[in-house]
Design an enzyme around this catalytic site. Structure first.
Site, PDB file in Angstrom:
ATOM      1  N   ASP A   1     -61.837  -7.052   2.594  1.00  0.00           N
ATOM      2  CA  ASP A   1     -61.610  -7.961   3.704  1.00  0.00           C
ATOM      3  C   ASP A   1     -60.671  -7.276   4.694  1.00  0.00           C
ATOM      4  OD1 ASP A   1     -62.277 -10.644   4.458  1.00  0.00           O
ATOM      5  OD2 ASP A   1     -60.197 -11.227   4.156  1.00  0.00           O
TER       6      ASP A   1
ATOM      7  N   TYR B   1     -57.516  -6.639   7.154  1.00  0.00           N
ATOM      8  CA  TYR B   1     -56.157  -7.174   7.228  1.00  0.00           C
ATOM      9  C   TYR B   1     -56.153  -8.379   8.168  1.00  0.00           C
ATOM     10  CZ  TYR B   1     -54.714  -2.611   5.314  1.00  0.00           C
ATOM     11  OH  TYR B   1     -54.548  -1.491   4.533  1.00  0.00           O
TER      12      TYR B   1
ATOM     13  N   PHE C   1     -58.624  -0.263   5.041  1.00  0.00           N
ATOM     14  CA  PHE C   1     -57.311   0.253   4.653  1.00  0.00           C
ATOM     15  C   PHE C   1     -56.485   0.789   5.823  1.00  0.00           C
ATOM     16  CE2 PHE C   1     -59.692   0.492   0.627  1.00  0.00           C
ATOM     17  CZ  PHE C   1     -58.832  -0.201  -0.204  1.00  0.00           C
TER      18      PHE C   1
ATOM     19  N   HIS D   1     -57.983  -1.343  -8.128  1.00  0.00           N
ATOM     20  CA  HIS D   1     -57.612  -1.410  -6.714  1.00  0.00           C
ATOM     21  C   HIS D   1     -56.183  -0.877  -6.535  1.00  0.00           C
ATOM     22  CE1 HIS D   1     -56.838  -3.172  -2.746  1.00  0.00           C
ATOM     23  NE2 HIS D   1     -58.141  -3.164  -2.606  1.00  0.00           N
TER      24      HIS D   1
END
Length: 225
Positions: A64, A66, A77, A187
């Site tokens: 998803d 930020y 990222f 993760h």
């Protein structure tokens, strides 16, 4: 919502004409008109603009975008260069890079240098309401990004997949090309990084695989700004 213009269009053109995508487009257009949505509409497809399909060497699959201001800009990222706070997951990615590749930890989280070298920074969902994580899940983005993953799987050259965390690893069944390398780990978020992300050495493994198959390795060092 800006359109994709480069060689991705050949593989994704049919998606734009499907019912799910027309419904997704209408939903996203309404969301941008009535609330704050990230990333900015013109940045939604940046991952594709910066990394054409023919140049993809590594797929780094996020989830998803930020959902805070001045962070999301269309690449998983990555945050905008003016964002002084590096998100915790990216901090952990940098820590692993330091251990694995002896990269220094930079003062920013802007990953376009990776994208320019062939690292597709793809989220499975490409938009989100401000301060509401996962608010655009289940609206059609997943079907679209599955088509992206299928297009990469069909490429007849060495490609590396970083599947970090369970949602990313659920895509593994789609990856059937024997020429490709699939690397899985927990993760990099603070909740799970210590369960096996740290010490996974995915960056050096990716470069060794690329070099062994006649492809230029990635320079993973993000430069200070």
């Amino acid at each position: 919502m800006g359109m994709i213009q480069n060689d991705w269009l050949d593989s994704l053109r049919d998606e734009f004409n499907k019912t799910y995508y027309k419904e997704l487009y209408a939903f996203i257009k309404e969301e941008y008109s009535k609330t704050v949505v990230y990333p900015p509409a013109d940045d939604i497809f940046n991952a594709f603009h910066f990394t054409p399909l023919s140049k993809v060497k590594v797929l780094l699959l996020g989830q998803d975008p930020y959902h805070n201001e001045h962070q999301a800009h269309g690449m998983s990222f990555s945050v905008l260069p003016e964002q002084s706070d590096i998100p915790p997951s990216l901090q952990n990615i940098y820590k692993e890079l330091k251990e694995d590749m002896n990269c220094y930890i930079p003062n920013n989280g802007y990953l376009k240098k990776w994208a320019d070298q062939g690292v597709l920074l793809l989220n499975t969902v490409l938009t989100v309401r401000a301060h509401q994580a996962n608010s655009h899940q289940g609206r059609g983005w997943e079907q679209f990004t599955d088509a992206v993953i299928q297009a990469i799987n069909a490429q007849d050259r060495p490609i590396v997949y970083f599947l970090w965390g369970r949602p990313a690893q659920m895509k593994k069944s789609m990856l059937t090309n024997p020429k490709h390398l699939i690397l899985t780990a927990p993760h990099p978020s603070p909740l799970s990084a210590y369960r096996g992300f740290f010490g996974s050495k995915h960056f050096s493994q990716a470069n060794e695989f690329l070099k062994a198959n006649g492809s230029e390795p990635i320079d993973w060092q993000i430069d200070n700004i």
